[in-house]
Design a protein around this motif. Structure first.
Motif, mmCIF file in Angstrom:
data_model
loop_
_atom_site.group_PDB
_atom_site.id
_atom_site.type_symbol
_atom_site.label_atom_id
_atom_site.label_comp_id
_atom_site.label_asym_id
_atom_site.label_seq_id
_atom_site.Cartn_x
_atom_site.Cartn_y
_atom_site.Cartn_z
ATOM 1 N N GLU A 40 0.827 -1.215 0.000
ATOM 2 C CA GLU A 40 0.000 0.000 0.000
ATOM 3 C C GLU A 40 0.856 1.258 0.000
ATOM 4 O O GLU A 40 0.531 2.239 -0.680
ATOM 5 N N GLU A 41 1.961 1.235 0.755
ATOM 6 C CA GLU A 41 2.860 2.392 0.777
ATOM 7 C C GLU A 41 3.531 2.581 -0.579
ATOM 8 O O GLU A 41 3.657 3.700 -1.068
ATOM 9 N N VAL A 42 3.927 1.489 -1.211
ATOM 10 C CA VAL A 42 4.580 1.582 -2.511
ATOM 11 C C VAL A 42 3.604 2.105 -3.563
ATOM 12 O O VAL A 42 3.986 2.890 -4.434
ATOM 13 N N LEU A 43 2.353 1.705 -3.491
ATOM 14 C CA LEU A 43 1.350 2.171 -4.452
ATOM 15 C C LEU A 43 1.201 3.691 -4.413
ATOM 16 O O LEU A 43 0.850 4.308 -5.423
ATOM 17 N N ASP A 44 1.479 4.287 -3.274
ATOM 18 C CA ASP A 44 1.375 5.750 -3.129
ATOM 19 C C ASP A 44 2.656 6.487 -3.493
ATOM 20 O O ASP A 44 2.679 7.708 -3.541
ATOM 21 N N GLN A 45 3.738 5.767 -3.745
ATOM 22 C CA GLN A 45 5.013 6.410 -4.023
ATOM 23 C C GLN A 45 5.140 6.816 -5.485
ATOM 24 O O GLN A 45 4.577 6.190 -6.378
ATOM 25 N N GLU A 46 5.907 7.875 -5.696
ATOM 26 C CA GLU A 46 6.269 8.301 -7.050
ATOM 27 C C GLU A 46 7.417 7.416 -7.523
ATOM 28 O O GLU A 46 8.198 6.899 -6.725
ATOM 29 N N MET A 47 7.549 7.282 -8.825
ATOM 30 C CA MET A 47 8.619 6.456 -9.381
ATOM 31 C C MET A 47 9.996 6.953 -8.942
ATOM 32 O O MET A 47 10.905 6.160 -8.738
ATOM 33 N N SER A 48 10.123 8.259 -8.783
ATOM 34 C CA SER A 48 11.420 8.820 -8.376
ATOM 35 C C SER A 48 11.792 8.401 -6.949
ATOM 36 O O SER A 48 12.963 8.428 -6.582
ATOM 37 N N GLU A 49 10.799 7.991 -6.147
ATOM 38 C CA GLU A 49 11.067 7.503 -4.793
ATOM 39 C C GLU A 49 11.438 6.025 -4.796
ATOM 40 O O GLU A 49 12.001 5.531 -3.824
ATOM 41 N N VAL A 50 11.107 5.338 -5.862
ATOM 42 C CA VAL A 50 11.285 3.896 -5.924
ATOM 43 C C VAL A 50 12.627 3.523 -6.570
ATOM 44 O O VAL A 50 13.286 2.586 -6.137
ATOM 45 N N TYR A 51 13.016 4.265 -7.618
ATOM 46 C CA TYR A 51 14.206 3.919 -8.388
ATOM 47 C C TYR A 51 15.247 5.020 -8.308
ATOM 48 O O TYR A 51 14.940 6.189 -8.106
ATOM 49 N N THR A 52 16.467 4.611 -8.562
ATOM 50 C CA THR A 52 17.537 5.598 -8.689
ATOM 51 C C THR A 52 17.271 6.378 -9.977
ATOM 52 O O THR A 52 16.575 5.873 -10.877
ATOM 53 N N PRO A 53 17.828 7.571 -10.126
ATOM 54 C CA PRO A 53 17.614 8.329 -11.359
ATOM 55 C C PRO A 53 18.023 7.552 -12.617
ATOM 56 O O PRO A 53 17.338 7.598 -13.640
ATOM 57 N N GLU A 54 19.132 6.813 -12.517
ATOM 58 C CA GLU A 54 19.586 6.040 -13.671
ATOM 59 C C GLU A 54 18.597 4.928 -14.025
ATOM 60 O O GLU A 54 18.284 4.710 -15.206
ATOM 61 N N SER A 55 18.128 4.213 -13.025
ATOM 62 C CA SER A 55 17.169 3.121 -13.258
ATOM 63 C C SER A 55 15.859 3.671 -13.813
ATOM 64 O O SER A 55 15.263 3.082 -14.720
ATOM 65 N N LEU A 56 15.403 4.783 -13.267
ATOM 66 C CA LEU A 56 14.159 5.395 -13.734
ATOM 67 C C LEU A 56 14.281 5.804 -15.193
ATOM 68 O O LEU A 56 13.379 5.558 -16.001
ATOM 69 N N ALA A 57 15.424 6.400 -15.566
ATOM 70 C CA ALA A 57 15.629 6.809 -16.958
ATOM 71 C C ALA A 57 15.634 5.589 -17.881
ATOM 72 O O ALA A 57 15.041 5.624 -18.974
ATOM 73 N N LEU A 58 16.242 4.506 -17.455
ATOM 74 C CA LEU A 58 16.272 3.283 -18.256
ATOM 75 C C LEU A 58 14.866 2.702 -18.416
ATOM 76 O O LEU A 58 14.486 2.293 -19.525
ATOM 77 N N GLN B 113 11.998 4.342 -18.250
ATOM 78 C CA GLN B 113 11.218 5.234 -19.113
ATOM 79 C C GLN B 113 11.622 5.073 -20.580
ATOM 80 O O GLN B 113 10.776 5.048 -21.464
ATOM 81 N N GLN B 114 12.902 4.949 -20.823
ATOM 82 C CA GLN B 114 13.373 4.766 -22.209
ATOM 83 C C GLN B 114 12.861 3.435 -22.761
ATOM 84 O O GLN B 114 12.381 3.368 -23.886
ATOM 85 N N THR B 115 12.962 2.375 -21.987
ATOM 86 C CA THR B 115 12.498 1.046 -22.423
ATOM 87 C C THR B 115 11.005 1.072 -22.695
ATOM 88 O O THR B 115 10.537 0.492 -23.693
ATOM 89 N N MET B 116 10.237 1.732 -21.857
ATOM 90 C CA MET B 116 8.793 1.812 -22.053
ATOM 91 C C MET B 116 8.442 2.566 -23.323
ATOM 92 O O MET B 116 7.518 2.195 -24.044
ATOM 93 N N GLN B 117 9.171 3.641 -23.605
ATOM 94 C CA GLN B 117 8.919 4.393 -24.832
ATOM 95 C C GLN B 117 9.235 3.565 -26.074
ATOM 96 O O GLN B 117 8.520 3.611 -27.064
#
Length: 178
Positions: A152-170, A172-176
């Protein structure tokens, strides 16, 4: 016909009820007899309330078809035709055999239960992400062991709180790309 209790129906309706080959008039009692004993009290109460004008008639129920004893799921909707004095004269409606739909719903529910059991008891974190909002729609309970947060706590988190900036960028790029 609420006075004669004769059930006038299309061939398809008679086929659905298993009364297609019945000689002579089909009565309301014959139609009532094919409904499953489990549903009969509810259907009788719904019919009574309908005839008294307290509610509409829109019911789902099971029948045991008269000619072959096959169990079928039925959806029935009806309206009343009134006499000049305002009392009910006829029920006019339709029935639909929804057996296949109910079987698919049941199979889907069983499948969902099975996969939820697997997802909620694995050591790996399983998650579903909405690509539009970039929000989690589901996170398995094992996330607590990995990150110390409840699903439940994770469902409320932003992606930037879950992943490192590098992982988040990867991600997002993969999803695109996909």
């Amino acid at each position: 016909n609420l006075e004669t209790h004769v059930f006038q129906a299309s061939e398809e309706a008679l086929h659905i009820y298993g009364l297609i080959d019945h000689p002579g008039p089909v009565t309301l009692e014959m139609v009532k007899k094919v409904s499953s004993p489990r549903d009969r009290p509810r259907l009788d109460a719904a019919l009574q309330a309908f005839l008294e004008g307290r509610c509409g008639y829109d019911q789902e129920f099971t029948i045991i078809r008269a000619n072959d004893q096959a169990v079928r799921f039925i959806h029935s909707v009806a309206n009343l035709a009134l006499k000049p004095d305002g009392k009910p004269a006829r029920m006019i409606g339709m029935i639909q055999d929804i057996t296949e739909q109910k079987q698919v719903e049941h199979a889907l529910k069983e499948s969902e239960t099975r996969y939820r059991l697997i997802a909620e008891n694995t050591g790996d974190v399983i998650w579903i992400l909405d690509p539009q909002s970039m929000k989690f729609q589901y996170v398995s309970p094992s996330v607590y062991q990995l990150r110390g947060f409840t699903p439940e706590e994770v469902l409320d988190q932003e992606m930037s709180e879950v992943y490192t900036p590098e992982s988040l960028a990867l991600i997002q790029q993969t999803m695109q790309e996909r």
